[in-house]
Design a protein around this motif. Structure first.
Motif, PDB file in Angstrom:
ATOM      1  N   ALA A 147      13.319   7.123  -2.431  1.00  0.00           N
ATOM      2  CA  ALA A 147      12.275   6.430  -1.676  1.00  0.00           C
ATOM      3  C   ALA A 147      12.566   4.944  -1.806  1.00  0.00           C
ATOM      4  CB  ALA A 147      10.889   6.752  -2.223  1.00  0.00           C
ATOM      5  N   ALA A 148      12.922   4.312  -0.696  1.00  0.00           N
ATOM      6  CA  ALA A 148      13.271   2.899  -0.708  1.00  0.00           C
ATOM      7  C   ALA A 148      12.986   2.302   0.671  1.00  0.00           C
ATOM      8  CB  ALA A 148      14.729   2.710  -1.117  1.00  0.00           C
ATOM      9  N   CYS A 149      14.040   1.886   1.376  1.00  0.00           N
ATOM     10  CA  CYS A 149      13.852   1.330   2.720  1.00  0.00           C
ATOM     11  C   CYS A 149      14.818   2.012   3.680  1.00  0.00           C
ATOM     12  CB  CYS A 149      13.958  -0.193   2.713  1.00  0.00           C
ATOM     13  SG  CYS A 149      15.577  -0.843   2.306  1.00  0.00           S
TER      14      CYS A 149
ATOM     15  N   THR B  56       4.938   7.035   6.423  1.00  0.00           N
ATOM     16  CA  THR B  56       3.692   6.973   5.658  1.00  0.00           C
ATOM     17  C   THR B  56       3.940   7.441   4.231  1.00  0.00           C
ATOM     18  OG1 THR B  56       2.976   9.231   6.125  1.00  0.00           O
ATOM     19  CG2 THR B  56       2.370   7.517   7.757  1.00  0.00           C
ATOM     20  N   ALA B  57       3.037   7.051   3.349  1.00  0.00           N
ATOM     21  CA  ALA B  57       3.142   7.478   1.955  1.00  0.00           C
ATOM     22  C   ALA B  57       3.091   8.998   1.850  1.00  0.00           C
ATOM     23  CB  ALA B  57       2.029   6.839   1.124  1.00  0.00           C
TER      24      ALA B  57
ATOM     25  N   LEU C  38      14.252   8.269   2.043  1.00  0.00           N
ATOM     26  CA  LEU C  38      12.982   8.113   2.738  1.00  0.00           C
ATOM     27  C   LEU C  38      12.679   6.627   2.862  1.00  0.00           C
ATOM     28  CD1 LEU C  38      12.033  10.980   3.244  1.00  0.00           C
ATOM     29  CD2 LEU C  38      12.888  10.871   0.907  1.00  0.00           C
ATOM     30  N   ASN C  39      12.195   6.238   4.036  1.00  0.00           N
ATOM     31  CA  ASN C  39      12.028   4.835   4.373  1.00  0.00           C
ATOM     32  C   ASN C  39      10.566   4.411   4.226  1.00  0.00           C
ATOM     33  OD1 ASN C  39      11.967   2.311   5.541  1.00  0.00           O
ATOM     34  ND2 ASN C  39      13.293   2.863   7.247  1.00  0.00           N
TER      35      ASN C  39
ATOM     36  N   GLY D   4       0.818  -1.217   0.000  1.00  0.00           N
ATOM     37  CA  GLY D   4       0.000   0.000   0.000  1.00  0.00           C
ATOM     38  C   GLY D   4       0.841   1.251   0.000  1.00  0.00           C
ATOM     39  N   VAL D   5       1.906   1.258   0.785  1.00  0.00           N
ATOM     40  CA  VAL D   5       2.785   2.428   0.846  1.00  0.00           C
ATOM     41  C   VAL D   5       3.484   2.612  -0.496  1.00  0.00           C
ATOM     42  CG1 VAL D   5       4.819   3.450   1.948  1.00  0.00           C
ATOM     43  CG2 VAL D   5       3.102   2.277   3.334  1.00  0.00           C
TER      44      VAL D   5
END
Length: 114
Positions: free
Chosen positions: A66-68, A97-98, A91-92, A21-22
């Motif tokens: 944007a990854a982990c 949150t998205a 960004l994790n 979902g994210v």
């Protein structure tokens, strides 16, 4: 006027450790924004194969990813021989949150080191 950051979105397709979902929501927000961004299937796989595209990504200058986990992303680039610049913002998608991620990726404020 400052140069916008280069945005890299990792789909994390193989490990499947990022909530679907994210991932989907972040991608949708990027598409809806009309911002320019690059997407890759999986940074882990690229690093394992020492994909030369990682060198081009690392050389982008202002970079937001944007990854982990930031330490994991930095480690992947280091392992492949293409360390990320110190000012890269990661960004994790596993813990944020998205909306938080999209806001940070699309911000006009200067990137902060992660």
């Amino acid at each position: 006027m400052s140069t916008p950051a280069t945005i890299l979105y990792c789909r994390c397709a193989y490990a499947q450790v990022v909530p679907t979902g994210v991932k989907n929501d972040v991608l949708q927000k990027l598409c809806d924004s009309n911002a320019s961004f690059e997407t890759v299937s999986d940074l882990c796989e690229m690093a394992a194969h020492r994909d030369p595209r990682l060198q081009a990504i690392a050389a982008c200058g202002k970079l937001r990813i944007a990854a982990c986990y930031p330490r994991a992303v930095k480690g992947l680039f280091q392992q492949a021989g293409f360390p990320l610049p110190a000012d890269t913002e990661i960004l994790n998608m596993r813990t944020q949150t998205a909306q938080e991620i999209a806001d940070a990726l699309l911000s006009t404020a200067p990137a902060t080191a992660a």
